[in-house]
Design a protein around this motif. Structure first.
Motif, PDB file in Angstrom:
ATOM      1  N   PRO A  75      34.289  19.766  27.105  1.00  0.00           N
ATOM      2  CA  PRO A  75      33.609  20.858  26.396  1.00  0.00           C
ATOM      3  C   PRO A  75      34.405  22.148  26.589  1.00  0.00           C
ATOM      4  O   PRO A  75      34.432  22.718  27.681  1.00  0.00           O
ATOM      5  N   ALA A  76      35.068  22.605  25.546  1.00  0.00           N
ATOM      6  CA  ALA A  76      35.997  23.731  25.671  1.00  0.00           C
ATOM      7  C   ALA A  76      35.691  24.801  24.633  1.00  0.00           C
ATOM      8  O   ALA A  76      35.236  24.501  23.523  1.00  0.00           O
ATOM      9  N   TYR A  77      35.995  26.051  25.016  1.00  0.00           N
ATOM     10  CA  TYR A  77      35.706  27.201  24.161  1.00  0.00           C
ATOM     11  C   TYR A  77      36.869  28.177  24.249  1.00  0.00           C
ATOM     12  O   TYR A  77      37.342  28.509  25.349  1.00  0.00           O
ATOM     13  N   LEU A  78      37.333  28.638  23.103  1.00  0.00           N
ATOM     14  CA  LEU A  78      38.293  29.727  23.058  1.00  0.00           C
ATOM     15  C   LEU A  78      37.497  31.023  23.145  1.00  0.00           C
ATOM     16  O   LEU A  78      36.568  31.240  22.361  1.00  0.00           O
ATOM     17  N   LYS A  79      37.854  31.887  24.106  1.00  0.00           N
ATOM     18  CA  LYS A  79      37.025  33.056  24.400  1.00  0.00           C
ATOM     19  C   LYS A  79      37.814  34.346  24.263  1.00  0.00           C
ATOM     20  O   LYS A  79      38.996  34.410  24.581  1.00  0.00           O
ATOM     21  N   THR A  80      37.101  35.387  23.833  1.00  0.00           N
ATOM     22  CA  THR A  80      37.693  36.705  23.681  1.00  0.00           C
ATOM     23  C   THR A  80      37.154  37.695  24.715  1.00  0.00           C
ATOM     24  O   THR A  80      37.369  38.902  24.599  1.00  0.00           O
ATOM     25  N   HIS A  81      36.443  37.201  25.716  1.00  0.00           N
ATOM     26  CA  HIS A  81      35.921  38.014  26.817  1.00  0.00           C
ATOM     27  C   HIS A  81      35.642  37.078  27.982  1.00  0.00           C
ATOM     28  O   HIS A  81      35.927  35.878  27.913  1.00  0.00           O
ATOM     29  N   SER A  82      35.087  37.614  29.061  1.00  0.00           N
ATOM     30  CA  SER A  82      34.802  36.795  30.246  1.00  0.00           C
ATOM     31  C   SER A  82      33.331  36.809  30.630  1.00  0.00           C
ATOM     32  O   SER A  82      32.973  36.514  31.768  1.00  0.00           O
ATOM     33  N   ARG A  83      32.468  37.108  29.678  1.00  0.00           N
ATOM     34  CA  ARG A  83      31.039  37.161  29.978  1.00  0.00           C
ATOM     35  C   ARG A  83      30.415  35.763  29.924  1.00  0.00           C
ATOM     36  O   ARG A  83      30.858  34.894  29.197  1.00  0.00           O
ATOM     37  N   GLY A  84      29.333  35.598  30.712  1.00  0.00           N
ATOM     38  CA  GLY A  84      28.571  34.362  30.678  1.00  0.00           C
ATOM     39  C   GLY A  84      29.202  33.199  31.400  1.00  0.00           C
ATOM     40  O   GLY A  84      28.861  32.050  31.142  1.00  0.00           O
ATOM     41  N   GLU A  85      30.102  33.479  32.347  1.00  0.00           N
ATOM     42  CA  GLU A  85      30.840  32.395  33.029  1.00  0.00           C
ATOM     43  C   GLU A  85      30.464  32.240  34.497  1.00  0.00           C
ATOM     44  O   GLU A  85      30.548  31.155  35.042  1.00  0.00           O
ATOM     45  N   TYR A  86      30.170  33.343  35.187  1.00  0.00           N
ATOM     46  CA  TYR A  86      29.772  33.344  36.595  1.00  0.00           C
ATOM     47  C   TYR A  86      30.905  33.003  37.550  1.00  0.00           C
ATOM     48  O   TYR A  86      30.686  32.823  38.748  1.00  0.00           O
TER      49      TYR A  86
END
Length: 400
Positions: free
Chosen positions: A87-98
């Motif tokens: 399950p992978a996501y390309l991200k433009t920020h670092s929110r919601g990861e912990y």
């Protein structure tokens, strides 16, 4: 493992549900509303199910303008059938990861680099351990190795600076470490069921002073005519979700401004995985005044969100931590994972445990700096956990 095809898809819509769930939770079967049956070689984890991840997409909690763009990775055999996935996501920020890398991003961008996009391999908004390299029950080590390499290739093709595999399990972590990913440790607080037949058995394992403290705390939490109710499976209604969502929004808006999950997601969770959901409500005068959402695995209860509309002493501890332990004992679960942070959980019988993540950083200069930082951080985490667990409430050998 010849004639493999590796691809990334922008939605689970393009994926067969049964094939995904076999890779994620082999041996387990989900019936209507997530009714669990079967027995697999590894514990069942509700967060990596097709239904949970697809609900995030269908509700719009990921995709669109959220900065979480699905890029689920698949490895297919010669016949086209999936043999591994992530399950992978390309991200433009670092929110919601912990697992926080804001400092890395800031340093790299001040030096002229571009930290975003990055490739995140995780369950969005979910600091719970679980499989990240999904390999079914065959050729597991080899398939994990292929995924570890394929994620780096996907990051390169996507112009991503890095790959971050967070809250992963030991089997995945070992392969990623061997593949050149950088190891990171963090701390959570988990409760372990040491064969307790009842909550009283658990309390008997505590030091006398701590046992009395918990009993008093639980009595005071339920003063003012407060009662506790567990709701799960077919008993969950939209009224329950309405009540819980009010709690969730109140806590979220106070903690991080804008909560990540919308009301639609919770309805979808109830439609698709109600039997994997435990809602714990505190009620007064027949009205819910506080509540907590938990997800139920085959071996573990995962605490996720809490909120209230009335403040009462110790009610948070009762609804989130004590009730979770009671439920785990009643249903023979081995662990309670109570989410991120919270040294106050120690006094309630939870212990400091290490969580693991793995990070592949492409730029040599950034990689060297991150590697040095993580080396020092790992030593600090080890030491910190050792110190924390000296404050665990369990009685010493021979003590009453």
């Amino acid at each position: 493992m010849d004639q493999l095809t590796i691809e990334a898809v922008g939605s689970l819509e393009a994926v067969d549900r049964a094939a995904w769930d076999h890779l994620a939770n082999p041996g387990w079967s989900l019936g209507p509303k997530g009714a669990l049956s079967g027995r697999g070689p590894r514990p069942f984890n509700p967060f990596v199910t097709y239904d949970f991840l697809k609900a995030l997409e269908d509700s719009g909690c990921v995709g669109g303008r959220t900065g979480w763009f699905p890029r689920h990775l698949f490895v297919r055999g010669a016949d086209g059938a999936p043999i591994a996935a992530a399950p992978a996501y390309l991200k433009t920020h670092s929110r919601g990861e912990y697992v926080f890398d804001y400092g890395w991003a800031d340093a790299f961008e001040r030096a002229g680099g571009s930290y975003y996009p990055k490739l995140q391999v995780s369950v969005p908004f979910t600091p719970a351990q679980g499989p990240r390299l999904l390999v079914g029950d065959r050729d597991e080590a080899e398939r994990r190795q292929i995924l570890a390499q394929a994620l780096v290739a996907l990051a390169d093709q996507s112009n991503a600076s890095s790959v971050h595999v967070t809250f992963t399990e030991p089997e995945d972590f070992a392969v990623l470490d061997d593949a050149g990913y950088l190891a990171r440790l963090d701390t959570q607080f988990h409760w372990t069921n040491r064969g307790y037949a009842s909550p009283d058995d658990f309390l008997a394992a505590l030091a006398s002073r701590k046992r009395k403290q918990i009993k008093r705390e639980r009595r005071e939490a339920l003063a003012n005519d407060i009662t506790i109710r567990w709701v799960t499976g077919d008993d969950i209604t939209e009224d329950h979700w309405d009540a819980f969502y009010e709690f969730y929004m109140d806590t979220g808006s106070r903690k991080w401004g804008k909560p990540y999950l919308n009301r639609t997601f919770f309805s979808m969770l109830g439609e698709r995985l109600a039997h994997a959901v435990l809602l714990v409500f505190a009620e007064r005068g027949g009205r819910p005044i506080a509540g907590a959402l938990n997800l139920i695995g085959s071996h573990t209860l995962y605490g996720r969100y809490w909120g209230c509309v009335e403040d009462h002493p110790f009610l948070h501890f009762e609804v989130c931590y004590h009730q979770a332990i009671d439920f785990a004992i009643a249903h023979g679960l081995q662990r309670v994972e109570a989410g991120a942070q919270g040294e106050h959980k120690l006094a309630r019988g939870y212990e400091a445990c290490e969580t693991r993540s793995a990070h592949y950083v492409s730029h040599p200069g950034l990689r060297a700096a991150v590697e040095q930082f993580l080396r020092e951080e790992r030593r600090a985490v080890h030491h910190h956990n050792e110190v924390l667990n000296t404050y665990a409430p369990f009685r010493k050998e021979g003590a009453s």
